[in-house]
Design a protein around this motif. Structure first.
Motif, PDB file in Angstrom:
ATOM      1  N   VAL A 116       9.789   3.078   0.416  1.00  0.00           N
ATOM      2  CA  VAL A 116       8.876   2.203   1.148  1.00  0.00           C
ATOM      3  C   VAL A 116       9.322   2.065   2.599  1.00  0.00           C
ATOM      4  O   VAL A 116       8.508   2.141   3.526  1.00  0.00           O
ATOM      5  CB  VAL A 116       8.804   0.817   0.470  1.00  0.00           C
ATOM      6  CG1 VAL A 116       8.052  -0.173   1.349  1.00  0.00           C
ATOM      7  CG2 VAL A 116       8.130   0.923  -0.887  1.00  0.00           C
ATOM      8  N   TRP A 117      10.613   1.869   2.808  1.00  0.00           N
ATOM      9  CA  TRP A 117      11.139   1.716   4.171  1.00  0.00           C
ATOM     10  C   TRP A 117      10.876   2.973   4.992  1.00  0.00           C
ATOM     11  O   TRP A 117      10.470   2.887   6.158  1.00  0.00           O
ATOM     12  CB  TRP A 117      12.645   1.436   4.096  1.00  0.00           C
ATOM     13  CG  TRP A 117      13.284   1.319   5.449  1.00  0.00           C
ATOM     14  CD1 TRP A 117      13.326   0.234   6.255  1.00  0.00           C
ATOM     15  CD2 TRP A 117      13.958   2.373   6.147  1.00  0.00           C
ATOM     16  NE1 TRP A 117      13.973   0.522   7.429  1.00  0.00           N
ATOM     17  CE2 TRP A 117      14.376   1.835   7.393  1.00  0.00           C
ATOM     18  CE3 TRP A 117      14.247   3.704   5.846  1.00  0.00           C
ATOM     19  CZ2 TRP A 117      15.074   2.589   8.331  1.00  0.00           C
ATOM     20  CZ3 TRP A 117      14.932   4.456   6.776  1.00  0.00           C
ATOM     21  CH2 TRP A 117      15.340   3.909   8.003  1.00  0.00           C
ATOM     22  N   LEU A 118      11.081   4.153   4.380  1.00  0.00           N
ATOM     23  CA  LEU A 118      10.899   5.413   5.093  1.00  0.00           C
ATOM     24  C   LEU A 118       9.436   5.633   5.481  1.00  0.00           C
ATOM     25  O   LEU A 118       9.105   5.817   6.658  1.00  0.00           O
ATOM     26  CB  LEU A 118      11.402   6.575   4.224  1.00  0.00           C
ATOM     27  CG  LEU A 118      11.142   7.994   4.777  1.00  0.00           C
ATOM     28  CD1 LEU A 118      11.890   8.178   6.094  1.00  0.00           C
ATOM     29  CD2 LEU A 118      11.552   9.052   3.759  1.00  0.00           C
ATOM     30  N   CYS A 134       7.879  -3.128  -8.446  1.00  0.00           N
ATOM     31  CA  CYS A 134       7.802  -1.747  -7.955  1.00  0.00           C
ATOM     32  C   CYS A 134       8.217  -1.656  -6.488  1.00  0.00           C
ATOM     33  O   CYS A 134       8.893  -0.695  -6.078  1.00  0.00           O
ATOM     34  CB  CYS A 134       6.387  -1.203  -8.136  1.00  0.00           C
ATOM     35  SG  CYS A 134       5.908  -0.919  -9.840  1.00  0.00           S
ATOM     36  N   ILE A 135       7.805  -2.646  -5.701  1.00  0.00           N
ATOM     37  CA  ILE A 135       8.181  -2.654  -4.279  1.00  0.00           C
ATOM     38  C   ILE A 135       9.696  -2.755  -4.128  1.00  0.00           C
ATOM     39  O   ILE A 135      10.300  -2.091  -3.279  1.00  0.00           O
ATOM     40  CB  ILE A 135       7.482  -3.820  -3.553  1.00  0.00           C
ATOM     41  CG1 ILE A 135       5.972  -3.577  -3.485  1.00  0.00           C
ATOM     42  CG2 ILE A 135       8.041  -4.004  -2.149  1.00  0.00           C
ATOM     43  CD1 ILE A 135       5.183  -4.757  -2.937  1.00  0.00           C
ATOM     44  N   THR A 136      10.324  -3.557  -4.992  1.00  0.00           N
ATOM     45  CA  THR A 136      11.779  -3.707  -4.933  1.00  0.00           C
ATOM     46  C   THR A 136      12.481  -2.409  -5.341  1.00  0.00           C
ATOM     47  O   THR A 136      13.439  -1.972  -4.691  1.00  0.00           O
ATOM     48  CB  THR A 136      12.221  -4.861  -5.854  1.00  0.00           C
ATOM     49  OG1 THR A 136      11.553  -6.058  -5.447  1.00  0.00           O
ATOM     50  CG2 THR A 136      13.720  -5.077  -5.767  1.00  0.00           C
ATOM     51  N   PHE A 177       0.827  -1.217   0.000  1.00  0.00           N
ATOM     52  CA  PHE A 177       0.000   0.000   0.000  1.00  0.00           C
ATOM     53  C   PHE A 177       0.856   1.260   0.000  1.00  0.00           C
ATOM     54  O   PHE A 177       0.428   2.305  -0.511  1.00  0.00           O
ATOM     55  CB  PHE A 177      -0.941  -0.009   1.198  1.00  0.00           C
ATOM     56  CG  PHE A 177      -2.089  -0.976   1.053  1.00  0.00           C
ATOM     57  CD1 PHE A 177      -2.982  -0.848   0.010  1.00  0.00           C
ATOM     58  CD2 PHE A 177      -2.267  -2.011   1.941  1.00  0.00           C
ATOM     59  CE1 PHE A 177      -4.046  -1.735  -0.144  1.00  0.00           C
ATOM     60  CE2 PHE A 177      -3.314  -2.908   1.795  1.00  0.00           C
ATOM     61  CZ  PHE A 177      -4.194  -2.771   0.752  1.00  0.00           C
ATOM     62  N   THR A 178       2.063   1.177   0.550  1.00  0.00           N
ATOM     63  CA  THR A 178       2.959   2.335   0.496  1.00  0.00           C
ATOM     64  C   THR A 178       3.335   2.644  -0.944  1.00  0.00           C
ATOM     65  O   THR A 178       3.306   3.798  -1.380  1.00  0.00           O
ATOM     66  CB  THR A 178       4.220   2.058   1.326  1.00  0.00           C
ATOM     67  OG1 THR A 178       3.850   1.769   2.664  1.00  0.00           O
ATOM     68  CG2 THR A 178       5.154   3.261   1.301  1.00  0.00           C
ATOM     69  N   VAL A 179       3.689   1.604  -1.710  1.00  0.00           N
ATOM     70  CA  VAL A 179       4.029   1.789  -3.121  1.00  0.00           C
ATOM     71  C   VAL A 179       2.829   2.319  -3.890  1.00  0.00           C
ATOM     72  O   VAL A 179       2.961   3.210  -4.749  1.00  0.00           O
ATOM     73  CB  VAL A 179       4.521   0.454  -3.730  1.00  0.00           C
ATOM     74  CG1 VAL A 179       4.625   0.558  -5.243  1.00  0.00           C
ATOM     75  CG2 VAL A 179       5.861   0.077  -3.146  1.00  0.00           C
ATOM     76  N   VAL A 180       1.647   1.779  -3.612  1.00  0.00           N
ATOM     77  CA  VAL A 180       0.437   2.237  -4.302  1.00  0.00           C
ATOM     78  C   VAL A 180       0.201   3.717  -4.069  1.00  0.00           C
ATOM     79  O   VAL A 180      -0.074   4.484  -5.007  1.00  0.00           O
ATOM     80  CB  VAL A 180      -0.787   1.414  -3.843  1.00  0.00           C
ATOM     81  CG1 VAL A 180      -2.082   2.073  -4.319  1.00  0.00           C
ATOM     82  CG2 VAL A 180      -0.711   0.001  -4.379  1.00  0.00           C
ATOM     83  N   GLN A 181       0.331   4.175  -2.830  1.00  0.00           N
ATOM     84  CA  GLN A 181       0.096   5.580  -2.531  1.00  0.00           C
ATOM     85  C   GLN A 181       1.173   6.475  -3.130  1.00  0.00           C
ATOM     86  O   GLN A 181       0.878   7.580  -3.618  1.00  0.00           O
ATOM     87  CB  GLN A 181       0.019   5.781  -1.010  1.00  0.00           C
ATOM     88  CG  GLN A 181      -1.190   5.129  -0.367  1.00  0.00           C
ATOM     89  CD  GLN A 181      -2.485   5.513  -1.046  1.00  0.00           C
ATOM     90  OE1 GLN A 181      -2.761   6.688  -1.298  1.00  0.00           O
ATOM     91  NE2 GLN A 181      -3.296   4.509  -1.373  1.00  0.00           N
ATOM     92  N   ASN A 190       6.856   3.557   5.312  1.00  0.00           N
ATOM     93  CA  ASN A 190       6.273   2.449   6.066  1.00  0.00           C
ATOM     94  C   ASN A 190       6.674   2.522   7.527  1.00  0.00           C
ATOM     95  O   ASN A 190       5.879   2.248   8.428  1.00  0.00           O
ATOM     96  CB  ASN A 190       6.720   1.115   5.454  1.00  0.00           C
ATOM     97  CG  ASN A 190       5.641   0.062   5.546  1.00  0.00           C
ATOM     98  OD1 ASN A 190       4.466   0.375   5.691  1.00  0.00           O
ATOM     99  ND2 ASN A 190       6.028  -1.195   5.458  1.00  0.00           N
ATOM    100  N   GLY A 191       7.946   2.881   7.770  1.00  0.00           N
ATOM    101  CA  GLY A 191       8.402   3.021   9.154  1.00  0.00           C
ATOM    102  C   GLY A 191       7.671   4.129   9.878  1.00  0.00           C
ATOM    103  O   GLY A 191       7.277   3.979  11.044  1.00  0.00           O
ATOM    104  N   LEU A 192       7.471   5.264   9.198  1.00  0.00           N
ATOM    105  CA  LEU A 192       6.727   6.369   9.812  1.00  0.00           C
ATOM    106  C   LEU A 192       5.278   5.964  10.107  1.00  0.00           C
ATOM    107  O   LEU A 192       4.732   6.266  11.174  1.00  0.00           O
ATOM    108  CB  LEU A 192       6.758   7.589   8.896  1.00  0.00           C
ATOM    109  CG  LEU A 192       8.127   8.268   8.713  1.00  0.00           C
ATOM    110  CD1 LEU A 192       8.045   9.352   7.647  1.00  0.00           C
ATOM    111  CD2 LEU A 192       8.602   8.862  10.041  1.00  0.00           C
ATOM    112  N   ALA A 193       4.647   5.261   9.133  1.00  0.00           N
ATOM    113  CA  ALA A 193       3.259   4.836   9.329  1.00  0.00           C
ATOM    114  C   ALA A 193       3.143   3.844  10.472  1.00  0.00           C
ATOM    115  O   ALA A 193       2.233   3.946  11.321  1.00  0.00           O
ATOM    116  CB  ALA A 193       2.723   4.220   8.040  1.00  0.00           C
TER     117      ALA A 193
END
Length: 434
Positions: free
Chosen positions: A153-155, A145-147, A60-64, A157-160
């Motif tokens: 994504v790491w940034l 895309c996730i790769t 979902f991070t990549v999607v957004q 996703n970690g904040l979320a």
């Protein structure tokens, strides 16, 4: 850039937004049961979709990121692509400052409409209509895309995750299937015509076997036909003639002193052979299964299975016989009206708004017949007669009634303090008649 070049860029952005929108809806709407079935059949893509569903944060991070980036770029490109052409089109009729403002508004509406129609509404509706099909085909590019976007994504996703943890909001998807979910699936199947209503009712009865007491399916004490060890041959023949059952309970002097059970076929063989029938001191009486009245229907079925029996005596905590139950009774509880002979029906319709109900009808059968969700404090009684006694707080007599759930339950027949029959009538039908 020419108008064609700008349109090509806009369409590419719309396609990218369409990809992210379809991926998001397809992953969320895909049924885990269907995906697991495909994975078991060897589809590797289904297994990857299941993994994304189990840990959807990166997805979902990549999607957004994709949706927001494409939307911003679409706005920038669209405004510069279409505004000059709208200015040239409207210049003969308008002058500044209205010319520039209207041109900007028209280019904004055009680009926004393209994204709403082609990048949002249409792909999401397609993904909702066939989520598993779409998810299987888009899982590979989404994984890529996730790769590629792993640092972002790491940034994000970690904040979320930090905010979710701070707010105590769970992030794991709960895929537990409850009985309510299964009921909902069966109802949907019946409404769609995939599942027959009779099949649906039978499956619901199977689920209810774990909660319904065995006393709701047994033959009650006051209607039992049984032999005494002291009965003469004439008494035995008379009872068989009056109530031709396959098996009879045998007691010593009184009902609560159970000695066993006798098979009517063995008695018939003796009669055919001209032998004398006597229960005392004979090998006609066999041991019988005795079960407590606190068992559920499913537990009773397990008793029958383990003991290889088809007949059992139901006793309460005071070692008093409250009834007998057979495998046919348990089958009837599951099959419902399918296994009932017309003469055994306990709920008989008089017309469209009134029914005659036997007092010993299980409360679960009444609930199903009249569409009643629940009865008050139903753990205190098993039959509709018990419901009347509980609500009236006394031994019911003829003409006593209770209004509940849009129905009037009226006692119309009493047999030695036992509620033999009730008349159930819709209250709205009574109001119209008055």
């Amino acid at each position: 850039m020419t108008l064609f070049d700008n349109l090509l860029v806009i369409l590419c952005l719309v396609g990218a937004s369409c990809f992210f929108s379809m991926s998001e809806i397809a992953l969320a709407a895909s049924r885990k049961i269907r995906l697991r079935q495909l994975a078991d059949e060897g589809d590797v893509r289904a297994e990857r979709v299941l993994q994304l569903q189990a840990h959807p944060g990166s997805f979902f991070t990549v999607v957004q990121i994709g949706l927001n980036a494409v939307a911003i770029m679409g706005g920038i490109v669209g405004e510069s692509a279409f505004r000059p052409h709208f200015i040239a089109l409207l210049q003969p009729w308008l002058a500044d400052p209205w010319l520039g403002k209207l041109s900007f508004l028209l280019s904004f509406v055009l680009v926004t409409s393209l994204f709403i129609l082609l990048a949002d509404l249409m792909p999401k509706r397609v993904a909702m209509a066939m989520p598993e099909w779409v998810a299987l085909r888009l899982v590979a590019p989404m994984s890529w895309c996730i790769t590629v976007l792993r640092p972002l994504v790491w940034l994000f996703n970690g904040l979320a995750n930090g905010l979710f943890k701070l707010l105590h909001i769970p992030t794991a998807r709960n895929d537990e299937i409850t009985s309510d979910d299964i009921y909902a699936v069966m109802n949907a199947g019946a409404e769609a015509g995939v599942l027959d209503r009779g099949d649906q009712q039978m499956m619901e009865n199977v689920f209810e076997m774990q909660t319904v007491s065995v006393t709701s399916a047994m033959t009650a004490r006051d209607t039992l036909v049984y032999f005494l060890l002291q009965d003469s041959e004439e008494d035995i023949k008379r009872k068989i003639t009056e109530a031709p059952h396959t098996k009879f309970l045998v007691c010593d002097g009184q009902l609560d002193t159970v000695k066993g059970v006798v098979d009517a076929k063995e008695l018939l063989i003796r009669v055919i052979n001209g032998e004398q029938i006597s229960l005392e001191g004979s090998n006609l009486v066999h041991n019988t299964l005795i079960i407590p009245d606190s068992l559920s229907l499913s537990e009773s079925m397990e008793y029958f299975k383990n003991s290889r029996a088809d007949f059992a005596v139901v006793m309460n905590e005071y070692a008093l016989v409250v009834g007998i139950v057979t495998t046919n009774d348990l089958q009837r509880a599951v099959m419902g009206a399918w296994s009932l002979h017309e003469s055994e029906e306990q709920i008989i319709a008089r017309d469209a708004n009134s029914w005659l109900v036997d007092g010993v009808t299980p409360i679960t059968d009444v609930m199903r017949a009249f569409g009643i969700e629940e009865f008050p404090h139903s753990q205190n009684y098993e039959t509709i007669a018990g419901f009347m006694m509980y609500m009236l707080r006394k031994i019911p007599k003829r003409t006593d009634f209770v209004n509940y759930a849009g129905y009037k339950f009226e006692v119309v027949d009493i047999d030695a303090y036992r509620v033999d029959q009730l008349l159930v009538t819709r209250l709205d039908a009574l109001d119209k008649a008055q």
